[in-house]
Scaffold this active site. Sequence first.
Site, PDB file in Angstrom:
ATOM      1  N   THR A   9       0.814  -1.217   0.000  1.00 31.17           N
ATOM      2  CA  THR A   9       0.000   0.000   0.000  1.00 31.17           C
ATOM      3  C   THR A   9       0.848   1.269   0.000  1.00 31.17           C
ATOM      4  O   THR A   9       0.313   2.366  -0.100  1.00 31.17           O
ATOM      5  CB  THR A   9      -0.900   0.028   1.263  1.00 31.17           C
ATOM      6  OG1 THR A   9      -0.050  -0.205   2.398  1.00 31.17           O
ATOM      7  CG2 THR A   9      -1.977  -1.034   1.207  1.00 31.17           C
ATOM      8  N   CYS A 127      17.837   5.397  -2.983  1.00 28.92           N
ATOM      9  CA  CYS A 127      17.342   6.028  -4.226  1.00 28.92           C
ATOM     10  C   CYS A 127      18.341   7.013  -4.854  1.00 28.92           C
ATOM     11  O   CYS A 127      18.564   6.988  -6.066  1.00 28.92           O
ATOM     12  CB  CYS A 127      16.007   6.715  -3.968  1.00 28.92           C
ATOM     13  SG  CYS A 127      15.962   7.683  -2.454  1.00 28.92           S
ATOM     14  N   GLN A 154      16.139  16.342  -3.225  1.00 32.93           N
ATOM     15  CA  GLN A 154      15.317  15.134  -3.138  1.00 32.93           C
ATOM     16  C   GLN A 154      13.843  15.432  -2.872  1.00 32.93           C
ATOM     17  O   GLN A 154      13.492  16.218  -1.992  1.00 32.93           O
ATOM     18  CB  GLN A 154      15.885  14.207  -2.049  1.00 32.93           C
ATOM     19  CG  GLN A 154      17.294  13.738  -2.393  1.00 32.93           C
ATOM     20  CD  GLN A 154      17.890  12.758  -1.399  1.00 32.93           C
ATOM     21  OE1 GLN A 154      19.061  12.881  -1.060  1.00 32.93           O
ATOM     22  NE2 GLN A 154      17.134  11.778  -0.929  1.00 32.93           N
ATOM     23  N   SER A 157       8.446  12.545  -1.853  1.00 32.86           N
ATOM     24  CA  SER A 157       7.988  11.144  -1.963  1.00 32.86           C
ATOM     25  C   SER A 157       9.078  10.169  -1.512  1.00 32.86           C
ATOM     26  O   SER A 157       8.780   9.013  -1.225  1.00 32.86           O
ATOM     27  CB  SER A 157       7.564  10.814  -3.397  1.00 32.86           C
ATOM     28  OG  SER A 157       8.621  11.091  -4.284  1.00 32.86           O
ATOM     29  N   GLY A 158      10.307  10.631  -1.438  1.00 33.78           N
ATOM     30  CA  GLY A 158      11.394   9.807  -0.902  1.00 33.78           C
ATOM     31  C   GLY A 158      11.127   9.425   0.553  1.00 33.78           C
ATOM     32  O   GLY A 158      11.683   8.456   1.060  1.00 33.78           O
ATOM     33  N   LYS A 206      24.943   6.830   3.257  1.00 34.52           N
ATOM     34  CA  LYS A 206      24.496   5.746   2.368  1.00 34.52           C
ATOM     35  C   LYS A 206      25.129   5.949   0.991  1.00 34.52           C
ATOM     36  O   LYS A 206      25.584   5.001   0.351  1.00 34.52           O
ATOM     37  CB  LYS A 206      22.967   5.756   2.230  1.00 34.52           C
ATOM     38  CG  LYS A 206      22.225   5.251   3.445  1.00 34.52           C
ATOM     39  CD  LYS A 206      20.717   5.407   3.248  1.00 34.52           C
ATOM     40  CE  LYS A 206      19.974   5.077   4.534  1.00 34.52           C
ATOM     41  NZ  LYS A 206      18.546   5.406   4.455  1.00 34.52           N
ATOM     42  N   HIS A 235      14.121  12.939  -7.961  1.00 33.79           N
ATOM     43  CA  HIS A 235      15.314  13.465  -7.289  1.00 33.79           C
ATOM     44  C   HIS A 235      16.246  14.054  -8.362  1.00 33.79           C
ATOM     45  O   HIS A 235      16.452  13.451  -9.426  1.00 33.79           O
ATOM     46  CB  HIS A 235      16.092  12.343  -6.591  1.00 33.79           C
ATOM     47  CG  HIS A 235      15.449  11.821  -5.333  1.00 33.79           C
ATOM     48  ND1 HIS A 235      14.306  12.335  -4.773  1.00 33.79           N
ATOM     49  CD2 HIS A 235      15.850  10.815  -4.513  1.00 33.79           C
ATOM     50  CE1 HIS A 235      14.013  11.666  -3.667  1.00 33.79           C
ATOM     51  NE2 HIS A 235      14.924  10.739  -3.487  1.00 33.79           N
TER      52      HIS A 235
END
Length: 322
Positions: A9, A127, A154, A157-158, A206, A235
């Site tokens: 979802t 991402c 960015q 929605s990240g 990261k 992004h």
Amino acid sequence: MKVGIVGATGEVGRTMIKVLEESNLKVDGLRLFASKKSAGKKLKFKDKEYTIEEISENVMREKYDYLLFSAGGNVSRRYAPIAAEAGNVIIDNSSAFRMQENIPLVVPEINGEIIKNYKGIIANPNCSTIQMVLALSEIQKQIGIEEIFVSTYQAVSGAGNKGIQELLNQQNGINNTAHFPDIIMNNVIPQIGPILENGFTEEEMKMVNETRKIFNDDSISVYPTAVRVPVLYGHSESVVFRIKKDIPLETIKNLISATENVVYTEKLLTPLMVAGSNITYVSRLRKMGKNTFLIWIVADNVRVGAATNAVRILLKHLEMRD
Ligand SMILES: NC(=O)c1ccc[n+]([C@@H]2O[C@H](COP(=O)([O-])OP(=O)(O)OC[C@H]3O[C@@H](n4cnc5c(N)ncnc54)[C@H](OP(=O)(O)O)[C@@H]3O)[C@@H](O)[C@H]2O)c1
């Protein structure tokens, strides 16, 4: 083929369903999992409705051809090892396993061959890292990169559904800041994730660590600044990179253009233009002095940075299976 999606979802889960629909893969046993809150709700896949099930240890012990996880690190840590123990192949979008030595961290166009006949957990990278390493991969392969200086722009929605909702709420006059460290509407926030002891954020580290692991090259230095901007999808990255020898700008352009699923263009590129695309776009190539180049990279973070890469891992694994 039996495929399970955990976190179906969510922003990434729903996009995984779309990307699977768009692929030629014959999925005849789709199972959709989320939290108790969503159990019983329905989602469509190729005109058929599927009921969301609450995740449990028992359903993870069943046999699947592939399980795609995108429900956050805690869910992955709890359930992915159970599914792996049952002999499944799990493609995990969270950061839970990415830096574990025995877990492959995969961008299929770059290092897909490392998962040939592999069973267990495969990690999908961060991402911002995916679109950056994709754009630079042919240059790294053919010439070698020494240093990468990157500033990201960015999309909200990240941070998932909640990140999108926070920006939309602020645009509707509700100035809550539950998920970002400051108001994001009409603003930019130079912090994504917690700040670590070394002063970098988790998101920035990261990019440092995952780039080295994917390229299998610990000599690359990455200098990142990760920034949240009030954009819904896509992004953007301003990247300066220094390579191992001096070559003409045209050669760099040709290497980027020759990269699978990457498009080089002289056109102006913005996140609005690339939202919904599975391609990583590169533009504004410039050269400064010797060995040093600048580019602008834009890609849909939920697709290229998560769902599309996960489905590409699945397809690559399937294609290489003996
Ligand atoms: N968004 C991106 O661009 C992006 C990129 C790369 C990686 N990722 C990673 O992908 C994962 C999901 O991100 P997202 O953006 O899709 O987040 P999201 O929109 O917030 O969705 C989260 C999903 O996880 C499910 N979930 C949460 N807690 C759960 C639990 N206890 N048990 C079972 N399911 C649970 C949610 O189900 P309910 O609806 O039932 O709560 C929902 O389906 C995260 O690990 C994130 O770091 C995201």
